[in-house]
Scaffold this active site. Sequence first.
Site, PDB file in Angstrom:
ATOM      1  N   HIS A   1       0.813  -1.210   0.000  1.00 18.34           N
ATOM      2  CA  HIS A   1       0.000   0.000   0.000  1.00 18.34           C
ATOM      3  C   HIS A   1       0.848   1.262   0.000  1.00 18.34           C
ATOM      4  CE1 HIS A   1      -3.289   2.723   0.745  1.00 18.34           C
ATOM      5  NE2 HIS A   1      -2.675   3.201   1.797  1.00 18.34           N
ATOM      6  N   CYS A   2       2.095   1.188   0.439  1.00 18.95           N
ATOM      7  CA  CYS A   2       2.859   2.421   0.676  1.00 18.95           C
ATOM      8  C   CYS A   2       3.683   2.903  -0.511  1.00 18.95           C
ATOM      9  CB  CYS A   2       3.768   2.231   1.889  1.00 18.95           C
ATOM     10  SG  CYS A   2       2.878   2.080   3.456  1.00 18.95           S
ATOM     11  N   ILE A   3       4.661   2.113  -0.931  1.00 14.57           N
ATOM     12  CA  ILE A   3       5.648   2.629  -1.886  1.00 14.57           C
ATOM     13  C   ILE A   3       5.048   2.967  -3.247  1.00 14.57           C
ATOM     14  CG2 ILE A   3       7.915   2.262  -2.915  1.00 14.57           C
ATOM     15  CD1 ILE A   3       8.586   0.402  -0.674  1.00 14.57           C
TER      16      ILE A   3
ATOM     17  N   ASP B   1       2.223   6.244  -1.962  1.00 12.15           N
ATOM     18  CA  ASP B   1       2.560   7.451  -1.203  1.00 12.15           C
ATOM     19  C   ASP B   1       3.222   8.547  -2.042  1.00 12.15           C
ATOM     20  OD1 ASP B   1       1.538   5.919   0.775  1.00 12.15           O
ATOM     21  OD2 ASP B   1       3.355   5.814   1.986  1.00 12.15           O
TER      22      ASP B   1
END
Length: 438
Positions: A269-271, A274
């Site tokens: 979900h992050c890299i 974001d």
Amino acid sequence: MTIESKISDKSAHIGVVGLGYVGLPVACAFAESGFTVTGIDVNNDIVHTLNSGKSHIGDVPDDRLAVLLKEKSFSARTEYSCISQLDVVIICVPTPLNKVKDPDVSFIITVTEEMAPYLHQELLVVLESTTYPGTTRELVMETIEKSGKKVGEDIHLCYSPERIDPGNNAYTIKNTPKVVGGITDDCTRLGSILYGNIADNVVPVSSPEAAEMVKLLENTFRSINIGLANEVAIMCEKLGVDVWEVIEAAATKPFGFMKFTPGPGLGGHCIPIDPQYLAWKMRALDYRAKFIDLAQDVNTHMPHHVVELVTDGLNLQGKAVNGSKILLCGVAYKKDINDIRESPALDVMKLLEEDGAEVEYYDPNVSEISWNGDTKPGLKNLSAETVTSFQAVIILADHSNVDYPLISDNADLIIDTRNVYSDINAENIIRLGVGRKK
């Protein structure tokens, strides 16, 4: 009794909204530190399974959850009305991108609107969901103050970015420093006291915008450096150099270099997400985030590059992708987890199927995936007979509990994107960043 004294003596009742990969570990950490915690999630199935002692998150095993349920330090529910009895509310809801790659903060908006009728004096609200700078002040604070409460006086509001890394046993909530930025200095101080109960080190910053930017910088840094590693891998293929050897040698330098490795693309979900939040915010301010855009281009191309390696390998054997049976080994986005969010394996599968391949997958941690509106189960186990039935095997996640010798002994063609076959010099193994052995 003030909120500060309640937090200090652990009589504060904490609520965590969103019981996913971030919220459930956070809720458990506070419950284990001596607080009573209520989890709130709109998914009835999740609430029911949690209250029955079954966890859907790999980092929270059933036995850990069972202890908290037995001690009555954790429970889950779907209603927001309990907020009127809570002292702290921590928001951990998803913040995905929409179809045009713009931030989708609808979950944050919905939660704050649902909370509004139950807000009360001396309530501490913390947003942990990753988002663009300004969200805490512009969305959460604005909604709170529409209810008639004043942030900084009636309600305390902070932003504290989550830093949970699924499957990472070395760095947990406890030993990973926690950044906290509040609307006022007093908000920051109360947020720091709160998180000091579960984190060894709390890092206060001057504002929620600074804390929001911290999270985006961390993952933008990773995205850009992984993009560089991926591009260097393609360069090394063209130069006839082993990128893995180059990276390991460069990593011996004790200063000025940080090791990043290439792969089939970004996942989680992050890299992948974001940096796009930051790029979107910058576009709104008439500025183009050039490094972010370039890294995005390289990283999103990697699944295509993997398919190119498969195509080249099959061509050398007189075969075509169209009509071939291809096995994906590992569909989770990284090693030893069951999380397939944004996994590049799904992109590889889609591209191969579009080229006419018959694609199956094996992942010891993932039994099934949702695919094209249906449920697609994976192979339950691997055997020599199973492996030989495929024209190619692609290693996409280097899980520890896979029999790699079985695959190398029986596969006609292997595309290794994770360097698991670094010690094998074989004509049928093509490693990302190396290419076919000469």
